[in-house]
Enzyme design. Structure first.
Site, PDB file in Angstrom:
ATOM      1  N   ASP A  50      36.461 -12.451   3.806  1.00  0.00           N
ATOM      2  CA  ASP A  50      36.301 -12.740   2.652  1.00  0.00           C
ATOM      3  C   ASP A  50      37.421 -13.117   1.487  1.00  0.00           C
ATOM      4  O   ASP A  50      37.375 -14.032   0.934  1.00  0.00           O
ATOM      5  CB  ASP A  50      35.238 -11.655   1.953  1.00  0.00           C
ATOM      6  CG  ASP A  50      34.913 -11.946   0.660  1.00  0.00           C
ATOM      7  OD1 ASP A  50      33.956 -12.851   0.425  1.00  0.00           O
ATOM      8  OD2 ASP A  50      35.327 -11.279  -0.468  1.00  0.00           O
ATOM      9  N   GLU A 122      32.755 -14.962   7.844  1.00  0.00           N
ATOM     10  CA  GLU A 122      33.815 -14.363   7.328  1.00  0.00           C
ATOM     11  C   GLU A 122      34.358 -13.325   8.306  1.00  0.00           C
ATOM     12  O   GLU A 122      35.809 -13.013   8.221  1.00  0.00           O
ATOM     13  CB  GLU A 122      33.375 -13.401   6.299  1.00  0.00           C
ATOM     14  CG  GLU A 122      32.877 -14.417   4.819  1.00  0.00           C
ATOM     15  CD  GLU A 122      32.476 -13.712   3.789  1.00  0.00           C
ATOM     16  OE1 GLU A 122      32.829 -14.321   2.743  1.00  0.00           O
ATOM     17  OE2 GLU A 122      31.927 -12.497   3.763  1.00  0.00           O
TER      18      GLU A 122
END
Length: 239
Positions: A50, A122
């Site tokens: 992320d 992610e």
């Protein structure tokens, strides 16, 4: 996972891992880790991915939109790096079929859940970063976000109704919208939120979504379209 399937996933991702166990961890859902007695799932890699994704996309936006100010770039980034976009890219890569999850999770449609697909995307970024560094992770991200940014006008593609509503309500009513959760339903892995937005003491709209953020955006859209006449809204989108 059988070797041919794993190699198919490697080809789809386009990164040759020095440590394939990183990718194995990136596609391991917590339900499978718990069921199989494994100690690691993809959540820590997702956390790392992320941050890497936000950094790379920020750099891309600076390069692509040199005339935009910080506030506009922040809104573009927040709208680009959202669950729906990440899940869409994960589907294009066919990641869902490779995720290791419990039978129970699979029976509830886990392979198609946006939350899981976005999280795995992610996590894969995090795995690539640990394996090949920022350059490798950046190349992977740019391959897909370049197409996204080039495919449509950013003002249409990235509609942030919360920001639009705040600007309109402050200009017209000298008030800032507030949001509150009316209802939360569903199990932890598949929650649904109902959010109400008010301006001053008056409720202006409600929205639903699989996350608080998504529900707030839906509520803001309803309120914005109520507050701003249709012609004015179209003009605002074009400015």
């Amino acid at each position: 996972m059988e070797k041919p399937e794993f190699e198919e996933l490697l080809r789809a991702i386009g990164h040759e891992f020095n440590d394939p166990t990183l990718l194995q961890r990136a596609i391991t859902h917590s339900s499978f880790a718990n069921e199989a007695g494994h100690s690691e799932d993809y959540e820590r890699l997702e956390f790392l991915g992320d941050a890497v994704l936000e950094l790379i996309v920020s750099h891309m936006l600076l390069d692509r939109f040199p005339e935009h100010k910080e506030g506009e770039l922040s809104r573009l980034r927040a709208s680009a790096v959202n669950r729906h976009t990440l899940a869409t890219i994960a589907r294009r890569l066919g990641m869902g079929e490779f995720v290791q999850m419990s039978r129970g999770e699979e029976k509830t449609g886990g392979r198609e859940k946006e939350t899981i697909l976005a999280d795995v995307f992610e996590a894969v970024i995090g795995a690539i970063y640990l394996d090949g560094g920022l350059g490798a992770a950046g190349s992977f991200i740019e391959r897909y976000f370049d197409l996204l940014f080039a495919g449509a006008d950013e003002r249409i593609l990235f509609t942030d109704y919360k920001t639009r509503l705040q600007e309109a309500s402050q200009a017209q009513l000298a008030a800032t919208p507030t949001y509150r959760i009316l209802e939360t339903t569903g199990p932890d892995h598949d929650k649904r939120f109902v959010v109400e937005v008010s301006i001053g003491r008056a409720p202006y709209g409600t929205g639903t979504g699989k996350s608080k953020k998504e529900a707030e955006q839906q509520a803001a859209k309803v309120a914005y379209e109520r507050l701003v006449p249709e012609g004015m809204a179209e003009k605002d989108a074009e400015e």
